[in-house]
Design a protein around this motif. Structure first.
Motif, PDB file in Angstrom:
ATOM      1  N   PHE B   7       1.223  -1.051   0.158  1.00 15.15           N
ATOM      2  CA  PHE B   7      -0.078  -0.273  -0.010  1.00 15.15           C
ATOM      3  C   PHE B   7       0.807   1.204  -0.189  1.00 15.15           C
ATOM      4  O   PHE B   7       0.158   2.417  -1.070  1.00 15.15           O
ATOM      5  CB  PHE B   7      -0.711  -0.153   0.862  1.00 15.15           C
ATOM      6  N   LEU B   8       2.217   0.919   0.434  1.00 14.22           N
ATOM      7  CA  LEU B   8       3.221   2.330   0.684  1.00 14.22           C
ATOM      8  C   LEU B   8       3.509   2.468  -0.848  1.00 14.22           C
ATOM      9  O   LEU B   8       3.457   3.531  -1.245  1.00 14.22           O
ATOM     10  CB  LEU B   8       3.888   1.963   1.540  1.00 14.22           C
ATOM     11  N   LEU B  11       0.663   3.532  -3.489  1.00 14.29           N
ATOM     12  CA  LEU B  11       0.504   5.583  -2.771  1.00 14.29           C
ATOM     13  C   LEU B  11       1.401   6.122  -2.650  1.00 14.29           C
ATOM     14  O   LEU B  11       1.131   7.277  -3.767  1.00 14.29           O
ATOM     15  CB  LEU B  11       0.070   5.548  -0.529  1.00 14.29           C
ATOM     16  N   LEU B  15       1.079   9.097  -5.569  1.00 17.78           N
ATOM     17  CA  LEU B  15       1.008  10.814  -5.587  1.00 17.78           C
ATOM     18  C   LEU B  15       1.731  11.391  -6.104  1.00 17.78           C
ATOM     19  O   LEU B  15       1.918  12.502  -6.176  1.00 17.78           O
ATOM     20  CB  LEU B  15       1.789  10.760  -3.808  1.00 17.78           C
ATOM     21  N   THR B  27       3.901  -1.304  -9.228  1.00 17.97           N
ATOM     22  CA  THR B  27       3.682  -1.742  -7.373  1.00 17.97           C
ATOM     23  C   THR B  27       3.601  -3.139  -8.000  1.00 17.97           C
ATOM     24  O   THR B  27       3.915  -4.039  -7.232  1.00 17.97           O
ATOM     25  CB  THR B  27       2.455  -1.069  -6.673  1.00 17.97           C
ATOM     26  N   ALA B 326     -11.122   8.298  -0.337  1.00 13.84           N
ATOM     27  CA  ALA B 326     -10.978   7.925  -2.170  1.00 13.84           C
ATOM     28  C   ALA B 326     -11.358   8.927  -2.812  1.00 13.84           C
ATOM     29  O   ALA B 326     -10.761   9.396  -3.931  1.00 13.84           O
ATOM     30  CB  ALA B 326     -10.868   6.130  -2.022  1.00 13.84           C
TER      31      ALA B 326
END
Lengths: 246, 427
Positions: B7-8, B11, B15, B27, B326
């Motif tokens: 998830f990091l 994210l 971004l 990812t 979200a």
């Protein structure tokens, strides 16, 4: 280059239209064959359209791959750009370049993987047979269930389309480095509002909505949040919206 | 641990502003390279089979159908029909706006398209009739969002792709909540119009009503073809979508004559462009949900929830908060594709009906389209009304609040969405 652009547009336009027609004909055929019209019914029953579904899927996979490449050129791919749209120009430029490079890297990797996969699943065999060389123990590769086409042909959409996409990312990057512009600031969607009609090709995913990176040459529709509650300069509006403000 | 890394990574990549599809794909690739020994061939295979489902093909067809009928001419017919029906009540043109938006949104399937088409015609008319600019903008921005709840809806197809729920049942389940939301928005409009005494239209005669109905009926028949076709079992949802695309072409070119034959390639290209973008997100989202399942993340989340004695009510509340957050950053299709595969297994484990959960997500997405910083409808409305986003946000507030209230009702009253498909025997 112009021919490549044109070819790309032609391919996806054709695939979209043709796929729709195929399913339409297949459905009509299914019901028409059920009606007892002498002569016609026998002829319709003799036609087997069982492959329609598979063909449509193949066509849409091709359309999706080449359309994604076209989408890079038109700047339609959505992202999370709320944060970077608030950075100053120097930082934003860095992030935009990073984003475009990341796109090129990913599509490059996938394109290579895809080419390898296609080669291993029949393209190698086909190449050897075509050139008359000994095949050895290289597999012939599977075929699709209904149409019995070699799958490597169907799947070559992935190396071809994805490589094109990679090329488009690099093309956009070069354009951005040269001019500081990204390919989505065509405010076409607000044209013609004065005539109270909507233009035919409104592109709802191509709006300035913090879903697309803002480039260095254009400002956004809406207000500038770095100066909260400051009124928007009417001149800027005029440039952005391509017409006099009301 | 792995979940945190995934998830990091996602994210961080998102971004930086790269396309969502690319950040999902990167990812997955980097996670597989760095942390696991899953053979790359299986990834390659997923890349090819990701969109090879006939059900997914409904998306390009619905987009095509919508684009054929997303035209000012169709919008005008819907507005005339709506104002002849409800124009004489309090709120006159505003109330007609709600009805016209609901009708047009159902046909075009796109919320921002509805705001552009209805808004650019109705808003100047409302200002001329003496409504304040803010009132009109609020009505149109929020009513335009009805498009993704009233079937046929592309976001619902996305949900069914991500979770293997029946598209037919989802469509039918969208009908009652969709009408309910239209009623809610209408009620707010009526109340405010009555309070501030806004102008009303003269009552239309029966002949006039019939005439405007006949004009708009061609477009509305599209909904009947899709819903009727699916319900009667004549078509699969994808076939219904293809039929509706051909029908929309026929109506736009030969009946309404809004489009000429020469415009058709442009509509095709434009639809292909949009659908390819969505299909590309789907391909990468499939990869992403593949590693999610591979790492057992939804399972772990469900166990954690049950282990801490958190029940359905807390879970639904958490879902709504996550999805609303979200909604600040992404557009509906991406949200559904990323979050549905994670939240859905937990929901099923807690005994929440898949269809009900889907409808809840869709209503949530609607709210997300009407508030900043990312709210497609707001930006479109800003383009039309020439109002700033901050000003518009204030204008939209009463309707948005009603929508939030409605979201709570939809979330905790499954019967509202499930009654109709059950009555029809579709689930």
């Amino acid at each position: 280059m112009k021919y490549l652009d044109r070819l790309e547009e032609l391919i996806i336009t054709f695939l979209m239209g043709a796929a729709t027609l195929i399913i339409f004909v297949a459905v009509i055929h299914r019901y028409a064959a059920g009606m007892s019209i002498p002569g016609l019914q026998d002829w319709l029953l003799a036609l087997d359209l069982g492959w329609a579904q598979e063909l449509t899927i193949i066509m849409f996979v091709w359309m999706a791959k080449f359309g994604a490449a076209y989408g890079v050129r038109t700047g339609i791919h959505v992202g999370v750009d709320v944060l970077i749209n608030r950075l100053d120009e120097r930082m934003r430029k860095k992030f935009i370049i990073f984003g475009l490079l990341a796109g090129a890297t990913f599509t490059g990797i996938v394109g290579t993987l895809g080419a390898y996969f296609v080669w291993e699943n029949g393209a190698h065999y086909a190449f050897l047979t075509l050139t008359g060389m000994p095949v050895g123990d290289i597999p012939q590769g599977p075929t699709t269930p209904d149409l019995e086409w070699p799958t490597w042909m169907v799947y070559s959409a992935i190396p071809l389309g994805t490589s094109l996409m990679c090329f488009r990312f690099l093309q956009v990057l070069v354009g951005f480095l040269k001019t500081g512009e990204l390919p989505h600031h065509d405010h076409g969607h607000v044209d013609g509002l004065e005539e109270e009609t909507v233009p035919v090709d409104v592109d709802f995913y191509g709006l300035d909505d913090n879903l697309h990176m803002r480039d260095l040459k254009h400002s956004m529709v809406g207000d500038d949040r770095r100066k909260v509650a400051a009124p928007v300069d009417p001149d800027r509006r005029k440039i952005d919206l391509g017409g006099e403000p009301k | 641990m792995n979940a945190t890394i995934i998830f990091l990574l996602l994210l961080a990549l998102m971004l930086t502003g790269m396309p969502i599809s690319i950040s999902l794909g990167l990812t997955v690739l980097s996670f597989l390279f760095l942390f696991t020994h899953v053979p790359l061939e299986s990834v390659a295979l997923k890349l090819f089979t990701g969109i090879e489902k006939f059900e997914i093909m409904a998306i390009p067809f619905f987009i095509l159908a919508g684009n054929f009928l997303t035209h000012g001419g169709v919008a005008k017919r819907m507005i005339r029909f709506a104002s002849s029906m409800v124009g004489h009540w309090y709120g006159g043109l505003g109330l007609s706006g709600v009805v016209a938006c609901a009708l047009f949104a159902a046909i075009s399937g796109s919320s921002p398209a509805t705001v552009v088409a209805i808004g650019s015609i109705l808003l100047p008319a409302m200002v001329k009739a003496g409504f304040p600019n803010k009132f009109g903008a609020g009505v149109i921005t929020t009513s335009g969002a009805l498009g993704i709840l009233i079937p046929p809806s592309i976001v619902m197809v996305m949900y069914s792709v991500a979770t293997n729920t029946s598209v037919g049942a989802l469509f039918m389940a969208g009908v009652v909540p969709g009408l309910g939301l239209a009623l809610t928005l209408g009620a707010v409009t009526y109340y405010r119009a009555r309070k501030y005494d806004y102008p009303r239209l003269p009552k239309a005669s029966f002949a006039e009503r019939f005439k405007t109905f006949r004009e708009s009926a061609w477009g509305l028949l599209l909904i009947v073809i899709v819903m009727g076709g699916i319900y009667s079992g004549m078509f699969t949802p994808t076939e219904a979508a293809a039929m509706s695309a051909v029908y929309a072409f026929f109506v736009a070119v030969f009946v309404y004559k809004d489009l000429g034959i020469k415009d058709v390639p442009r509509v095709l290209l434009n639809s292909a462009n949009m659908s390819a973008m969505l299909l590309y997100i789907i391909t990468n989202a499939v990869l992403f949900s593949f590693i999610m399942t591979n790492e057992n993340i939804p399972q772990a989340l469900a166990d954690w929830m049950l282990g801490h004695g958190l029940g359905m009510i807390t879970f639904l509340l958490a879902c709504n908060v996550i999805l609303l957050l979200a909604g600040n950053f992404m557009e509906p299709s991406s949200i559904v594709l990323i979050f549905a595969p994670i939240l859905f297994p937990v929901a099923v484990k807690l005994g929440i009906d898949p269809v009900h959960f889907g409808i809840m997500m869709v209503v949530n997405m609607e709210v997300g389209m009407c508030h900043p910083p990312v709210g497609l409808n707001l930006y479109v409305a800003s383009g039309i009304t020439k109002m700033g986003i901050t000003e518009l946000t204030v204008a939209v507030w009463p309707w948005l609040l009603a929508m939030l209230g409605y979201l709570v009702v939809v979330t905790y009253w499954p019967g509202l969405s499930l009654w109709f498909p059950r009555y029809l025997g579709m689930m």
